[in-house]
Design an enzyme around this catalytic site. Sequence first.
Site, PDB file in Angstrom:
ATOM      1  N   ARG A   1      -3.598  -4.885   0.374  1.00 13.55           N
ATOM      2  CA  ARG A   1      -2.568  -5.684   1.072  1.00 13.55           C
ATOM      3  C   ARG A   1      -2.819  -5.795   2.575  1.00 13.55           C
ATOM      4  O   ARG A   1      -1.898  -5.828   3.384  1.00 13.55           O
ATOM      5  CB  ARG A   1      -1.167  -5.114   0.845  1.00 13.55           C
ATOM      6  CG  ARG A   1      -0.746  -5.016  -0.588  1.00 13.55           C
ATOM      7  CD  ARG A   1      -0.627  -6.389  -1.250  1.00 13.55           C
ATOM      8  NE  ARG A   1       0.109  -6.269  -2.471  1.00 13.55           N
ATOM      9  CZ  ARG A   1      -0.427  -5.971  -3.664  1.00 13.55           C
ATOM     10  NH1 ARG A   1      -1.727  -5.800  -3.784  1.00 13.55           N
ATOM     11  NH2 ARG A   1       0.343  -5.881  -4.728  1.00 13.55           N
TER      12      ARG A   1
ATOM     13  N   CYS B   1       7.453  -6.843  -3.945  1.00 16.54           N
ATOM     14  CA  CYS B   1       7.656  -5.448  -3.557  1.00 16.54           C
ATOM     15  C   CYS B   1       7.971  -5.357  -2.069  1.00 16.54           C
ATOM     16  O   CYS B   1       7.334  -6.015  -1.254  1.00 16.54           O
ATOM     17  CB  CYS B   1       6.419  -4.616  -3.889  1.00 16.54           C
ATOM     18  SG  CYS B   1       6.297  -4.293  -5.654  1.00 16.54           S
TER      19      CYS B   1
ATOM     20  N   GLU C   1       5.814  -3.743   2.870  1.00 14.73           N
ATOM     21  CA  GLU C   1       4.852  -4.663   2.275  1.00 14.73           C
ATOM     22  C   GLU C   1       5.289  -6.075   2.640  1.00 14.73           C
ATOM     23  O   GLU C   1       4.491  -6.955   2.885  1.00 14.73           O
ATOM     24  CB  GLU C   1       4.835  -4.461   0.757  1.00 14.73           C
ATOM     25  CG  GLU C   1       3.559  -4.919   0.055  1.00 14.73           C
ATOM     26  CD  GLU C   1       3.621  -6.354  -0.422  1.00 14.73           C
ATOM     27  OE1 GLU C   1       2.587  -6.913  -0.748  1.00 14.73           O
ATOM     28  OE2 GLU C   1       4.723  -6.918  -0.458  1.00 14.73           O
TER      29      GLU C   1
HETATM   30  N1  EPU Z   1       8.096   2.639 -11.923  1.00 12.26           N
HETATM   31  C1  EPU Z   1       9.254   3.322 -12.166  1.00 12.26           C
HETATM   32  N2  EPU Z   1      10.429   2.727 -11.813  1.00 12.26           N
HETATM   33  C2  EPU Z   1      10.495   1.519 -11.220  1.00 12.26           C
HETATM   34  C3  EPU Z   1       9.295   0.824 -10.979  1.00 12.26           C
HETATM   35  C4  EPU Z   1       8.096   1.402 -11.345  1.00 12.26           C
HETATM   36  O1  EPU Z   1       9.239   4.429 -12.668  1.00 12.26           O
HETATM   37  O2  EPU Z   1      11.595   1.056 -10.920  1.00 12.26           O
HETATM   38  C5  EPU Z   1       6.822   3.259 -12.365  1.00 12.26           C
HETATM   39  C6  EPU Z   1       6.206   2.452 -13.525  1.00 12.26           C
HETATM   40  O3  EPU Z   1       6.701   2.871 -14.751  1.00 12.26           O
HETATM   41  C7  EPU Z   1       4.728   2.741 -13.347  1.00 12.26           C
HETATM   42  C8  EPU Z   1       4.576   2.940 -11.829  1.00 12.26           C
HETATM   43  O4  EPU Z   1       5.874   3.196 -11.323  1.00 12.26           O
HETATM   44  O5  EPU Z   1       4.385   3.936 -13.988  1.00 12.26           O
HETATM   45  C9  EPU Z   1       3.956   1.717 -11.161  1.00 12.26           C
HETATM   46  O6  EPU Z   1       4.802   0.585 -11.397  1.00 12.26           O
HETATM   47  P1  EPU Z   1       4.217  -0.900 -11.591  1.00 12.26           P
HETATM   48  O7  EPU Z   1       3.193  -0.901 -12.665  1.00 12.26           O
HETATM   49  O8  EPU Z   1       5.363  -1.829 -11.682  1.00 12.26           O
HETATM   50  O9  EPU Z   1       3.402  -1.145 -10.298  1.00 12.26           O
HETATM   51  P2  EPU Z   1       3.819  -1.013  -8.793  1.00 12.26           P
HETATM   52  O10 EPU Z   1       2.853  -0.038  -8.174  1.00 12.26           O
HETATM   53  O11 EPU Z   1       5.260  -0.745  -8.598  1.00 12.26           O
HETATM   54  C10 EPU Z   1       2.146  -2.842  -7.978  1.00 12.26           C
HETATM   55  C11 EPU Z   1       2.221  -3.867  -6.916  1.00 12.26           C
HETATM   56  C12 EPU Z   1       2.866  -5.148  -7.450  1.00 12.26           C
HETATM   57  C13 EPU Z   1       2.063  -5.652  -8.642  1.00 12.26           C
HETATM   58  C14 EPU Z   1       2.041  -4.564  -9.700  1.00 12.26           C
HETATM   59  C15 EPU Z   1       1.168  -4.919 -10.878  1.00 12.26           C
HETATM   60  C16 EPU Z   1       2.512  -2.864  -4.729  1.00 12.26           C
HETATM   61  C17 EPU Z   1       3.474  -2.421  -3.677  1.00 12.26           C
HETATM   62  N3  EPU Z   1       3.037  -3.386  -5.821  1.00 12.26           N
HETATM   63  O12 EPU Z   1       3.491  -2.477  -8.276  1.00 12.26           O
HETATM   64  O13 EPU Z   1       2.802  -6.117  -6.417  1.00 12.26           O
HETATM   65  O14 EPU Z   1       2.638  -6.819  -9.157  1.00 12.26           O
HETATM   66  O15 EPU Z   1       1.479  -3.349  -9.113  1.00 12.26           O
HETATM   67  O16 EPU Z   1      -0.168  -4.806 -10.566  1.00 12.26           O
HETATM   68  O17 EPU Z   1       1.295  -2.757  -4.536  1.00 12.26           O
HETATM   69  C18 EPU Z   1       3.851  -7.222  -4.581  1.00 12.26           C
HETATM   70  O18 EPU Z   1       2.762  -7.178  -4.027  1.00 12.26           O
HETATM   71  O19 EPU Z   1       4.851  -7.733  -4.033  1.00 12.26           O
HETATM   72  C19 EPU Z   1       3.972  -6.653  -5.913  1.00 12.26           C
HETATM   73  C20 EPU Z   1       5.096  -6.697  -6.583  1.00 12.26           C
END
Ligand code: EPU
Length: 302
Positions: A177, A226, A296
């Site tokens: 990012r 995010c 972010e």
């Molecule tokens: N999780 C929770 N509770 C929640 C949300 C997530 O326990 O409310 C847990 C999930 O179960 C999982 C872990 O946290 O085990 C990661 O969650 P997720 O797979 O949704 O990925 P993320 O790290 O929260 C990132 C990116 C997203 C992107 C997704 C998919 C960032 C800040 N976020 O989210 O990007 O869509 O991976 O690859 O890097 C964005 O850039 O705006 C964005 C949403």
Amino acid sequence: MRIRDPIIVTRLAELDVELQHDAALAKLTSLGIGGTTDLLRIKKHQSLPDLLNLLDVNHVPHKFLGGGSNLLVGDGELPWVVLQLVRPEPDVVLDGNFAHVDAAADLGRMITFCAKNDLGGMEGLIGVPGTVGGALRMNAGAYGMQIGSYVREVKLYRAASRTIEFLRGDQISFEYRHTSFAPDDMMLAVILELPSKPFKEILQGIRICNEKRRSSQPLGQKSAGCIFKNPPGASAGRMIDELGLKGLSVGDAQISNRHANFFVNAGHATAKDMLALVADVRERVQKSFGVSLENEVVVWNA
Ligand code: EPU
């Protein structure tokens, strides 16, 4: 901010820049939050050096707007004007494995257009709202891929040299990012080199990503994706969730019940509400986990 000087107004018309007075940024951002200011819509890349010179000489501060999908804008009358590129037609031209894309192109439409022509690689970004320029500037990524990996050349307006320049992909650093572009550089166009893949195979990847996104993110609600970056080796969403903060709100700014790193505008949220919620969550995470969460979302708060 309102441009009143008739000399500037005339010069803008000569540069083929469309001036819209009192544009509501709430209507131009996916969060549906933001005050009003003049919007300058740029029809020709070549007019940028003269336009930026005109604004500088007349002490008119400005910001560049892409698709407004990763942006939290302040309330009320804003103290700068907003510049935005008008999308040309066509906005994607293919040449073998190279896609020549205008920065104002819609990211999702570009991915689908390339897919239909058997060019893949970008499946992970399907469902991410915004323009190609915005995705490029912040190196948008999802499901293990990032747009930077496919960039071969970028055309940009460089504020430092006040000229339009071309950079090769290997002259730009693309990190999580984050990119090495200067904050006031404006993305104009990009050449992506995409791997050949049959449309059916790309479509399958697109369906899987769509499904994953639908099941974990609040797609139907107004958000900026995010709010916080993931700290190294951790997940901001999981930490906020573990603190039991889903549903927490300040006014109409609310932490999504579906994904704790998505903060939604559940009605008529203001930037003040949203920023208070962001500050509150950052403090709680700092206290409980000793981690300082970094935004972010890009914040334009005067
Ligand atoms: N999780 C929770 N509770 C929640 C949300 C997530 O326990 O409310 C847990 C999930 O179960 C999982 C872990 O946290 O085990 C990661 O969650 P997720 O797979 O949704 O990925 P993320 O790290 O929260 C990132 C990116 C997203 C992107 C997704 C998919 C960032 C800040 N976020 O989210 O990007 O869509 O991976 O690859 O890097 C964005 O850039 O705006 C964005 C949403």
